[in-house]
Write a protein that holds these residues in place. Structure first.
Motif, PDB file in Angstrom:
ATOM      1  N   ILE A  27      40.528  36.755  40.811  1.00 38.83           N
ATOM      2  CA  ILE A  27      40.460  37.397  42.123  1.00 38.83           C
ATOM      3  C   ILE A  27      39.269  38.348  42.198  1.00 38.83           C
ATOM      4  O   ILE A  27      39.067  39.180  41.312  1.00 38.83           O
ATOM      5  N   SER A  28      38.501  38.229  43.283  1.00 40.32           N
ATOM      6  CA  SER A  28      37.361  39.107  43.553  1.00 40.32           C
ATOM      7  C   SER A  28      37.332  39.379  45.049  1.00 40.32           C
ATOM      8  O   SER A  28      37.819  38.558  45.832  1.00 40.32           O
ATOM      9  N   PRO A  29      36.731  40.487  45.495  1.00 33.61           N
ATOM     10  CA  PRO A  29      36.621  40.722  46.931  1.00 33.61           C
ATOM     11  C   PRO A  29      35.452  39.986  47.576  1.00 33.61           C
ATOM     12  O   PRO A  29      35.298  40.018  48.790  1.00 33.61           O
ATOM     13  N   GLN A  30      34.636  39.320  46.782  1.00 31.37           N
ATOM     14  CA  GLN A  30      33.435  38.688  47.320  1.00 31.37           C
ATOM     15  C   GLN A  30      33.797  37.558  48.294  1.00 31.37           C
ATOM     16  O   GLN A  30      34.753  36.817  48.071  1.00 31.37           O
ATOM     17  N   PRO A  31      33.041  37.414  49.400  1.00 31.99           N
ATOM     18  CA  PRO A  31      33.322  36.337  50.354  1.00 31.99           C
ATOM     19  C   PRO A  31      33.316  34.970  49.667  1.00 31.99           C
ATOM     20  O   PRO A  31      32.513  34.721  48.750  1.00 31.99           O
ATOM     21  N   THR A  63      39.517  35.064  47.048  1.00 31.66           N
ATOM     22  CA  THR A  63      38.981  36.309  47.590  1.00 31.66           C
ATOM     23  C   THR A  63      40.101  37.241  48.047  1.00 31.66           C
ATOM     24  O   THR A  63      41.016  36.823  48.759  1.00 31.66           O
ATOM     25  N   ASP A  64      39.992  38.482  47.647  1.00 31.15           N
ATOM     26  CA  ASP A  64      40.859  39.559  48.117  1.00 31.15           C
ATOM     27  C   ASP A  64      40.102  40.258  49.244  1.00 31.15           C
ATOM     28  O   ASP A  64      39.371  41.225  49.028  1.00 31.15           O
ATOM     29  N   GLU A  65      40.259  39.729  50.462  1.00 33.55           N
ATOM     30  CA  GLU A  65      39.458  40.216  51.587  1.00 33.55           C
ATOM     31  C   GLU A  65      39.752  41.681  51.892  1.00 33.55           C
ATOM     32  O   GLU A  65      40.904  42.095  51.956  1.00 33.55           O
ATOM     33  N   GLY A  66      38.672  42.440  52.076  1.00 30.94           N
ATOM     34  CA  GLY A  66      38.818  43.856  52.372  1.00 30.94           C
ATOM     35  C   GLY A  66      39.415  44.664  51.230  1.00 30.94           C
ATOM     36  O   GLY A  66      39.815  45.814  51.435  1.00 30.94           O
ATOM     37  N   LEU A  67      39.473  44.065  50.042  1.00 26.55           N
ATOM     38  CA  LEU A  67      40.050  44.728  48.872  1.00 26.55           C
ATOM     39  C   LEU A  67      41.488  45.200  49.114  1.00 26.55           C
ATOM     40  O   LEU A  67      41.966  46.156  48.504  1.00 26.55           O
ATOM     41  N   ARG A 125      27.797  43.995  51.546  1.00 25.83           N
ATOM     42  CA  ARG A 125      28.507  42.867  52.154  1.00 25.83           C
ATOM     43  C   ARG A 125      28.431  41.616  51.273  1.00 25.83           C
ATOM     44  O   ARG A 125      29.315  40.760  51.336  1.00 25.83           O
ATOM     45  N   SER A 126      27.383  41.521  50.488  1.00 26.28           N
ATOM     46  CA  SER A 126      27.272  40.368  49.596  1.00 26.28           C
ATOM     47  C   SER A 126      28.215  40.490  48.409  1.00 26.28           C
ATOM     48  O   SER A 126      28.477  39.502  47.713  1.00 26.28           O
ATOM     49  N   LEU A 127      28.740  41.687  48.183  1.00 31.47           N
ATOM     50  CA  LEU A 127      29.657  41.921  47.077  1.00 31.47           C
ATOM     51  C   LEU A 127      31.117  41.886  47.508  1.00 31.47           C
ATOM     52  O   LEU A 127      31.973  41.400  46.772  1.00 31.47           O
ATOM     53  N   ASN A 128      31.390  42.438  48.719  1.00 30.43           N
ATOM     54  CA  ASN A 128      32.789  42.547  49.125  1.00 30.43           C
ATOM     55  C   ASN A 128      33.031  42.250  50.602  1.00 30.43           C
ATOM     56  O   ASN A 128      34.143  42.432  51.088  1.00 30.43           O
ATOM     57  N   GLY A 129      31.982  41.819  51.320  1.00 29.21           N
ATOM     58  CA  GLY A 129      32.145  41.500  52.736  1.00 29.21           C
ATOM     59  C   GLY A 129      32.263  42.702  53.632  1.00 29.21           C
ATOM     60  O   GLY A 129      32.573  42.558  54.824  1.00 29.21           O
ATOM     61  N   MET A 130      32.002  43.909  53.098  1.00 28.83           N
ATOM     62  CA  MET A 130      32.135  45.136  53.881  1.00 28.83           C
ATOM     63  C   MET A 130      30.888  46.001  53.705  1.00 28.83           C
ATOM     64  O   MET A 130      29.984  45.662  52.932  1.00 28.83           O
ATOM     65  N   ASP A 131      30.859  47.102  54.423  1.00 23.19           N
ATOM     66  CA  ASP A 131      29.739  48.037  54.320  1.00 23.19           C
ATOM     67  C   ASP A 131      29.945  49.087  53.232  1.00 23.19           C
ATOM     68  O   ASP A 131      29.050  49.886  52.980  1.00 23.19           O
ATOM     69  N   ARG A 132      31.100  49.103  52.615  1.00 29.03           N
ATOM     70  CA  ARG A 132      31.400  50.086  51.569  1.00 29.03           C
ATOM     71  C   ARG A 132      30.980  49.555  50.200  1.00 29.03           C
ATOM     72  O   ARG A 132      31.180  48.375  49.894  1.00 29.03           O
TER      73      ARG A 132
END
Length: 238
Positions: A125-129, A148-152, A180-187
């Protein structure tokens, strides 16, 4: 896919253990990285070790939290699934993470065959898209599910996420990395590497979280925890 080699004991000197592989990576970095880059990496890891605390988070004996995960094909599934197999969950950072590219093929070769023999499911499991996460699965021909664990969402429930410190953020930006390339978010947020072993009722029977992503769980303790599940179930059947 072909057959995978039987699991080897981590003490077998013919094959490096997981920790030995990370030690080799660290030595290579000492020789090839600028001193400042190496210090940024080590300081971030040391900070995570100092601040690590899971005392209020789901642990051994607790039921694993429900989550919605996304497969590499975009299919969404609710986890844990009712009446599913016992399972081992591997949380990792992202497809381009050098340490993850050591750990996942190692688990492929040494952990997966043992879990398959025990009829225990393995999920990474990773948050990456998904469209980016696919790279690590294909590169190593991973025979287990990568999701993918979307949005962690799940990682946050477990309390295993961390945020880049300022030097690490700046170093990543200078390399052209977008969160965003790591987790699909801006954080700038990722999961700490973690292992959870769950029984059929999705209770946690083993948990190991590594705040330092260059230290990860070898396959032996994971297999031993999984054997305890199957041994108990054999007793029930008897």
């Amino acid at each position: 896919m072909g057959d995978f080699p039987a699991a080897l004991d981590a003490t077998d000197r013919k094959t490096p253990s997981l920790s030995e592989r990370f030690e080799a990576l660290e030595r290579e970095r000492e020789q090839s990285w600028p001193a400042e880059a190496l210090a940024i990496n080590r300081n971030q890891r040391a900070l995570l070790v100092r601040e690590h605390d899971l005392s209020s988070r789901p642990g051994v004996g607790d039921r694993f939290p429900d989550a919605l995960l996304t497969g590499l094909d975009g299919t969404q599934l609710t986890y844990p699934q009712a009446d599913g197999k016992p399972s081992v969950l591997i949380f990792f950072r992202f497809a381009g993470c050098p340490a993850c590219n050591i750990a996942l093929p190692y688990y492929r070769d040494h952990l997966f065959p043992e879990l398959r023999r025990l009829d225990v499911e393995l999920i990474a499991i990773s948050p990456q898209p998904p469209q980016l996460l696919r790279a690590i699965s294909e590169a190593h021909q991973l025979p287990f599910a990568v999701v993918t664990d979307e949005g962690l969402e799940l990682s946050r429930k477990l309390g295993i996420t961390y945020e880049y410190d300022e030097p690490s953020r700046q170093a990543a930006i200078e390399k052209g990395i977008d969160p965003r390339s790591l987790n699909g978010m801006d954080r700038w947020e990722l999961p700490k590497p973690a292992i959870y072993v769950l029984d059929r009722k999705k209770h946690i029977i083993f948990r190991d979280v590594s705040p330092d992503w260059m230290q990860r769980t070898d396959f032996g303790p994971i297999v031993e925890a999984s054997k305890k599940i199957t041994d108990v179930e054999d007793l029930w059947k008897g």
